[in-house]
Design a protein around this motif. Structure first.
Motif, short mmCIF file in Angstrom:
data_model
loop_
_atom_site.label_atom_id
_atom_site.label_comp_id
_atom_site.label_asym_id
_atom_site.label_seq_id
_atom_site.Cartn_x
_atom_site.Cartn_y
_atom_site.Cartn_z
N ALA A 48 -34.91 25.24 23.08
CA ALA A 48 -35.74 24.55 24.25
C ALA A 48 -35.21 23.24 24.61
CB ALA A 48 -37.01 24.30 23.75
N GLU A 49 -34.50 22.44 23.60
CA GLU A 49 -33.93 21.20 23.78
C GLU A 49 -32.53 21.60 24.51
OE1 GLU A 49 -33.12 17.14 23.77
OE2 GLU A 49 -34.93 18.43 23.52
N ARG A 50 -31.83 22.72 24.29
CA ARG A 50 -30.70 22.86 24.92
C ARG A 50 -30.98 23.26 26.30
NH1 ARG A 50 -25.61 24.45 23.23
NH2 ARG A 50 -24.46 25.97 24.37
N ILE A 51 -31.76 23.95 26.70
CA ILE A 51 -32.13 24.34 28.09
C ILE A 51 -32.51 22.97 28.85
CG2 ILE A 51 -33.55 25.58 29.64
CD1 ILE A 51 -31.84 27.26 28.17
N ARG A 52 -33.07 22.00 28.12
CA ARG A 52 -33.65 20.91 28.77
C ARG A 52 -32.45 19.96 28.94
NH1 ARG A 52 -38.61 21.49 25.65
NH2 ARG A 52 -40.24 21.90 27.25
N LEU A 53 -31.38 20.05 28.21
CA LEU A 53 -30.10 19.19 28.25
C LEU A 53 -29.34 19.69 29.38
CD1 LEU A 53 -29.05 18.36 24.61
CD2 LEU A 53 -29.76 16.98 26.40
N ARG A 54 -29.45 21.26 29.54
CA ARG A 54 -28.55 21.59 30.72
C ARG A 54 -29.18 21.63 32.00
NH1 ARG A 54 -29.29 27.98 31.09
NH2 ARG A 54 -31.16 27.04 32.14
N GLY A 58 -35.82 44.51 28.71
CA GLY A 58 -35.63 43.37 29.55
C GLY A 58 -36.18 41.90 29.12
N GLY A 59 -35.76 40.84 29.90
CA GLY A 59 -36.36 39.66 29.76
C GLY A 59 -35.82 39.14 28.35
N PRO A 60 -34.52 38.99 27.95
CA PRO A 60 -34.37 38.56 26.62
C PRO A 60 -34.51 37.02 26.73
CG PRO A 60 -32.12 39.06 27.83
CD PRO A 60 -33.52 39.40 28.91
N THR A 61 -34.66 36.48 25.43
CA THR A 61 -34.70 34.98 25.14
C THR A 61 -33.31 34.61 24.79
OG1 THR A 61 -36.98 35.49 24.40
CG2 THR A 61 -36.00 33.40 23.74
N THR A 62 -32.62 34.45 25.69
CA THR A 62 -31.19 34.04 25.76
C THR A 62 -31.00 32.84 26.80
OG1 THR A 62 -30.50 35.90 27.32
CG2 THR A 62 -30.22 36.12 25.00
N GLU A 63 -29.90 32.07 26.77
CA GLU A 63 -29.73 30.97 27.64
C GLU A 63 -29.66 31.28 28.99
OE1 GLU A 63 -26.37 27.37 28.18
OE2 GLU A 63 -26.78 28.27 26.07
N TRP A 64 -29.08 32.31 29.39
CA TRP A 64 -28.89 32.61 30.57
C TRP A 64 -30.19 33.02 31.49
CZ3 TRP A 64 -30.50 37.59 32.00
CH2 TRP A 64 -30.23 38.52 31.26
N ASN A 65 -31.23 33.36 30.56
CA ASN A 65 -32.36 33.93 31.14
C ASN A 65 -33.50 32.89 30.95
OD1 ASN A 65 -33.93 36.09 32.49
ND2 ASN A 65 -34.97 36.48 30.42
N LEU A 66 -33.40 31.72 30.67
CA LEU A 66 -34.37 30.49 30.35
C LEU A 66 -33.95 29.31 31.51
CD1 LEU A 66 -34.31 30.68 26.65
CD2 LEU A 66 -36.04 31.45 28.02
N VAL A 67 -35.13 28.92 32.06
CA VAL A 67 -34.77 27.86 32.88
C VAL A 67 -36.20 26.76 32.79
CG1 VAL A 67 -33.48 28.91 34.58
CG2 VAL A 67 -36.15 28.64 34.83
N CYS A 68 -35.75 25.61 33.21
CA CYS A 68 -37.15 24.74 33.14
C CYS A 68 -37.85 24.68 34.47
CB CYS A 68 -36.61 23.18 33.06
SG CYS A 68 -35.79 22.85 31.51
N LEU A 69 -39.00 24.90 34.47
CA LEU A 69 -39.92 25.03 35.40
C LEU A 69 -41.19 23.93 35.28
CD1 LEU A 69 -40.13 28.61 36.78
CD2 LEU A 69 -38.94 26.72 37.79
N CYS A 70 -41.47 23.07 36.24
CA CYS A 70 -42.70 22.41 35.92
C CYS A 70 -43.93 23.14 36.04
CB CYS A 70 -42.83 21.34 37.07
SG CYS A 70 -42.96 21.81 38.88
N ARG A 71 -45.13 22.77 35.66
CA ARG A 71 -46.13 23.58 35.51
C ARG A 71 -46.60 24.29 36.99
NH1 ARG A 71 -49.71 24.28 31.61
NH2 ARG A 71 -47.94 24.26 30.42
N LYS A 72 -46.71 23.46 38.13
CA LYS A 72 -47.04 24.19 39.40
C LYS A 72 -45.83 25.20 39.54
CE LYS A 72 -44.85 20.36 42.19
NZ LYS A 72 -45.32 18.91 42.63
N HIS A 73 -44.65 24.94 39.74
CA HIS A 73 -43.53 25.94 40.08
C HIS A 73 -43.63 27.15 39.07
CE1 HIS A 73 -41.96 22.45 42.55
NE2 HIS A 73 -42.28 23.51 43.47
N HIS A 74 -44.04 27.00 37.70
CA HIS A 74 -44.16 27.89 36.79
C HIS A 74 -45.00 28.78 37.32
CE1 HIS A 74 -44.43 29.13 32.28
NE2 HIS A 74 -44.13 30.07 33.08
#
Length: 491
Positions: free
Chosen positions: A370-376, A408-424
């Motif tokens: 999670a920290e890695r995705i936020r840094l990215r 499908g939908g693996p928990t890997t870096e390429w498949n994870l992004v940051c979305l605020c709650r309203k855009h989630h």
């Protein structure tokens, strides 16, 4: 020879034609720009209407087929959906797109005088938006009279070539509301006080911006405190300027307790006072630093170091929200706090460095990932959204398959992004399609068929871009010899 712009063609070169022709061209361009703004405002209103009709048709279809209606948490506000469409389509931030939608709806449903002025191209788009958003706060019973007075005054000023500022427009609305409905004016004051807030934004070169909206009495008390602290430090012989001392006084409220005499300060016109502690001349006003602020808070300072990113890069420290400062500045800040604790973490810049087959099949995202995705990412990845990554959810772009994780939908870096709650929520319950890219790219295909694309802009993504740039330059250096000819180097 003619001189052209994107909209007009002048009959002669600028150095030959008269000033009246140049002035007319500028006026015509302004009128066309104002009318284009009117079109955008109408488009925002029409989009809200279309989305509202689509939601109503879907609800009626569910009722006819006997299906249960959508639960409340799965219903999306048409105005929010229109905002997200326009943020990408018009290249706006979500904040500006939201104001565009609010203004468009208000102008075409509630403000006929303003709609007429906007349609004739009399008002610049931004002024029309400011005025409509301000009038949106006026109660229905008073809005017609307030709108008539304010629009008449504003258009009169514009006809004379005098554009009123946003503050002047706010004052016009306040005065008109108090004139036509004093009780509503008092309610507006109470409503404004409920919206008090403080925001902190990261800036460049180790600086940040503090923005506050406070009741005027509280703002005056704060101003008095800062002035008193700054004057005391100046009398004590501080070489800093008053601006610097006021800034230091504000920062010091988070770290130091000043001892001084107690004074009474008036807070309103009825004789009410409040006691505050005022520092006496000679009081100590040291400049707060990262080090002593961390020591006062009792928490470690966490610094993430991106491995291999320092080669050939400026000697500076980067923060998650697009800001940076010098490495020397950070070291000095830390040394000034004798009891401060610092924790360094090394981040591998290679894409997918934390991916593993075991974690890919788990829905729960590890704290390190999670920290890695936020840094990215740095911020929410929806077009135009600037919500900081630390305030966002970490979401699977391709939904995780909870029944058969291998499908499908693996928990890997390429498949994870940051979305605020309203855009989630927009992604989960909306009708747009989302696709991931190999290095964090996010592609959104809207229900209208338009495709929007965002790239991560956090420090990890910036480090990767720099590493790729340096690798390409090194490759070119090996490929081209000193005489300018291509070579075929070993390996």
């Amino acid at each position: 020879m003619t001189t052209t712009s994107s909209l007009f063609m002048l009959p002669e070169p600028l150095g030959v034609i008269g000033m009246d022709a140049v002035s007319d061209a500028a006026r015509s361009a302004t009128l066309a720009q104002n009318r284009a703004g009117a079109t955008r405002l109408e488009a925002a209103h029409v989009m809200v209407e279309q989305l509202t009709r689509a939601d109503r048709a879907e609800a009626e279809e569910r009722a006819r087929s006997g299906a249960a209606p959508r639960p409340a948490y799965a219903r999306l506000d048409p105005r929010s959906r229109a905002r997200d469409h326009l943020a990408a389509a018009c290249q706006l931030t979500c904040w500006h797109a939201n104001r565009l939608v609010t203004a468009g709806v208000q102008i075409h449903t509630r403000l006929p005088a303003l709609r007429s002025a906007v349609g004739r191209g009399l008002l610049p788009e931004q002024m029309a938006i400011d005025l409509a958003c301000r009038l949106a706060e006026v109660p229905d019973g008073a809005v017609a009279a307030v709108e008539r007075d304010v629009v008449g005054s504003v258009t009169g000023d514009l006809d004379g070539g005098d554009r009123p500022s946003r503050t002047a427009v706010d004052s016009l609305v306040d005065e008109a509301l108090e004139r036509h409905c004093p009780s509503d004016a008092e309610d507006a004051v109470d409503a404004a006080a409920r919206k008090r807030t403080v925001r902190v934004r990261a800036g460049r070169n180790g600086m940040g911006t503090v923005w506050a909206r406070l009741p005027i009495a509280d703002a005056e008390l704060l101003r008095h405190r800062l002035e008193a602290d700054a004057r005391a430090a100046l009398l004590d012989g501080s070489p800093r300027t008053m601006d610097q001392l006021r800034a230091d006084a504000l920062s010091s409220l988070a770290v130091y307790n000043h001892a001084g005499r107690t004074t009474s300060v008036a807070v309103d016109g009825h004789g009410d006072t409040i006691e505050i502690v005022e520092p006496v001349p000679g009081a100590d006003l040291p400049r707060p630093t990262v080090g002593n602020a961390a020591a006062a808070g009792g928490q470690s300072i966490r610094i993430s170091v991106i491995a291999a990113a320092a080669a050939g890069r400026p000697n500076r420290v980067e923060f998650v929200h697009g800001a940076y400062s010098s490495f020397d500045w950070l070291c000095q800040e830390l040394l000034d706090g004798e009891d401060a604790r610092v924790r360094f973490e090394v981040i591998d810049a290679a894409p997918g460095a934390l991916d593993s087959p075991e974690h890919a099949l788990r829905y729960v995202i590890t704290p390190a990932m999670a920290e890695r995705i936020r840094l990215r990412d740095g911020t929410c990845r929806h077009p135009g959204c600037s919500v900081a990554a630390r305030d966002c959810d970490i979401d699977h772009v391709i939904a995780f398959n909870t029944t058969e994780a291998e499908l499908g939908g693996p928990t890997t870096e390429w498949n994870l992004v940051c979305l605020c709650r309203k855009h989630h929520r927009e992604k989960t319950f909306g009708k747009s399609a989302y696709r991931p890219g190999p290095l964090g790219e996010l592609i959104i295909v809207t229900e209208t068929g338009h495709q929007h694309r965002t790239r991560p802009k956090g420090p990890l993504a910036r480090a990767r871009d720099q590493i790729r740039h340096e690798a390409w330059n090194a490759h070119i250096d090996r490929l081209i010899a000193d005489d300018g000819y291509l070579t075929n180097p070993p390996a």
